[in-house]
Scaffold this active site. Sequence first.
Site, PDB file in Angstrom:
ATOM      1  N   GLY A  10       0.833  -1.208   0.000  1.00 32.24           N
ATOM      2  CA  GLY A  10       0.000   0.000   0.000  1.00 32.24           C
ATOM      3  C   GLY A  10       0.859   1.247   0.000  1.00 32.24           C
ATOM      4  CB  ILE A  12       1.501   4.209   4.838  1.00 31.41           C
ATOM      5  CG1 ILE A  12       0.618   5.448   4.643  1.00 31.41           C
ATOM      6  CG2 ILE A  12       2.447   4.402   6.027  1.00 31.41           C
ATOM      7  CD1 ILE A  12      -0.361   5.733   5.774  1.00 31.41           C
ATOM      8  CG  ASP A  31      -0.708  -5.533   0.073  1.00 32.68           C
ATOM      9  OD1 ASP A  31      -1.790  -5.683  -0.535  1.00 32.68           O
ATOM     10  OD2 ASP A  31      -0.348  -4.437   0.532  1.00 32.68           O
ATOM     11  N   GLY A  36      -3.653  -2.255  -2.262  1.00 33.83           N
ATOM     12  CA  GLY A  36      -2.226  -2.084  -2.532  1.00 33.83           C
ATOM     13  C   GLY A  36      -1.925  -2.428  -3.990  1.00 33.83           C
ATOM     14  CG  LEU A  76       1.076   0.079   8.063  1.00 31.71           C
ATOM     15  CD1 LEU A  76       2.087  -0.582   8.976  1.00 31.71           C
ATOM     16  CD2 LEU A  76       1.798   0.958   7.062  1.00 31.71           C
ATOM     17  CB  THR A  95     -10.608  -6.104   5.867  1.00 30.46           C
ATOM     18  OG1 THR A  95     -11.360  -6.535   4.759  1.00 30.46           O
ATOM     19  CG2 THR A  95      -9.135  -6.102   5.545  1.00 30.46           C
ATOM     20  CE1 TYR A 149     -10.268   2.328   8.374  1.00 33.70           C
ATOM     21  CE2 TYR A 149     -10.426   4.667   8.882  1.00 33.70           C
ATOM     22  CZ  TYR A 149      -9.669   3.562   8.585  1.00 33.70           C
ATOM     23  OH  TYR A 149      -8.306   3.672   8.484  1.00 33.70           O
ATOM     24  CE  LYS A 153      -7.195   0.823  11.498  1.00 30.33           C
ATOM     25  NZ  LYS A 153      -6.313  -0.316  11.121  1.00 30.33           N
TER      26      LYS A 153
END
Length: 338
Positions: A10, A12, A31, A36, A76, A95, A149, A153
């Site tokens: 991705g 970052i 990944d 990504g 990440l 995910t 989201y 998180k």
Amino acid sequence: MRALITGGAGFIGSHLSEALLAAGHSVMVVDDLSTGLFENIQPLTANPQFKFAIETITNESVMDRLVSECDIIFHLAAAVGVELIVQSPVHTIETNIMGTETVLRTARRYRKKVMIASTSELYGKSEKTPYKEDDDSVFGPTSRSRWSYATSKAVDEFLALAYHQEMGLPVVIFRLFNTIGPRQRGRYGMVVPRFVRQALVNEPITVYDDGQQSRCFCNVRDVVRGIVGLSSVPEAEGQVYNIGSREEINILDLARKVKAKTGSQSQILLVPYEQAHAAGFEDMRRRMPDTGKVKALIGWEPTIRLEQTLDEIIAYYRTDGKDETISRRPAPDAVKTD
Ligand code: UDP
């Protein structure tokens, strides 16, 4: 050090991979290329210290092997981008929660340190400025998918801190605030690559709402330096850190700046949220980090100004300009401002 980077292809993750390799570490990327891109890591494949696996992080047997072979995990991999979240909430929730669960469970098996990427979305629509790590999260109702989201998180953070408290797993959480730089794609909503691409092809620049909402954009190289710095100090374990810039700009001014820097003929359009997103979309008016905690621990501060970062991104898109077609065209009754 042998680093395992989930989501390493991705935006970052690929910059982090590059920085760790440059510092002499070995890097294994996992990944699934859902957001990504292989081209982000393709130049790294010539380095014998670099390896990658195209695989989802919820594949526990693969993760078991990869985690057993590394010294530290940079987690990440996540579903990111406001548009992706609003369009695919099931994918986002699954995910983010199941992926982090797998990473923590396998890390615990081998007692490996985990650096967990989190987000300023955790503060939600709290109107406090700037945000400190211990401030309240203020989320909207579950009927508005944007909040899935932040909630997913938040569960990741709770789980990581619980692994630390109950089982002594070394975890560090870093909350990122509007990270930008070369390789970031605009497809899932990120404003800077969208504006740069729109400006470069002389399409209208789509500023949502009145454009007075503001953000602090931080260069990905500063962000990576912060993440790596936090990973090297044991005092950071069990803690949460904001990583972001304090240089604030409103979105209309951002559009004007991008237009001026690119010499674009684009019009700047004000697009109501209802036309950009589903009805009832909620946006944050302002978002600024308090970064005193990371500064006190490792002396980290951003060093790259927005002007320079925009120049870098524009130069990247001029040479590598392969951003996907912007999915949303300005609405017919959008308001023109220039
Ligand atoms: N935004 C915009 N036009 C776009 C994409 C985004 O005006 O084409 C706005 C968006 O509404 C938000 C800001 O730019 O106020 C930052 O959006 P982004 O998705 O990059 O980050 P986040 O909302 O997570 O801060």
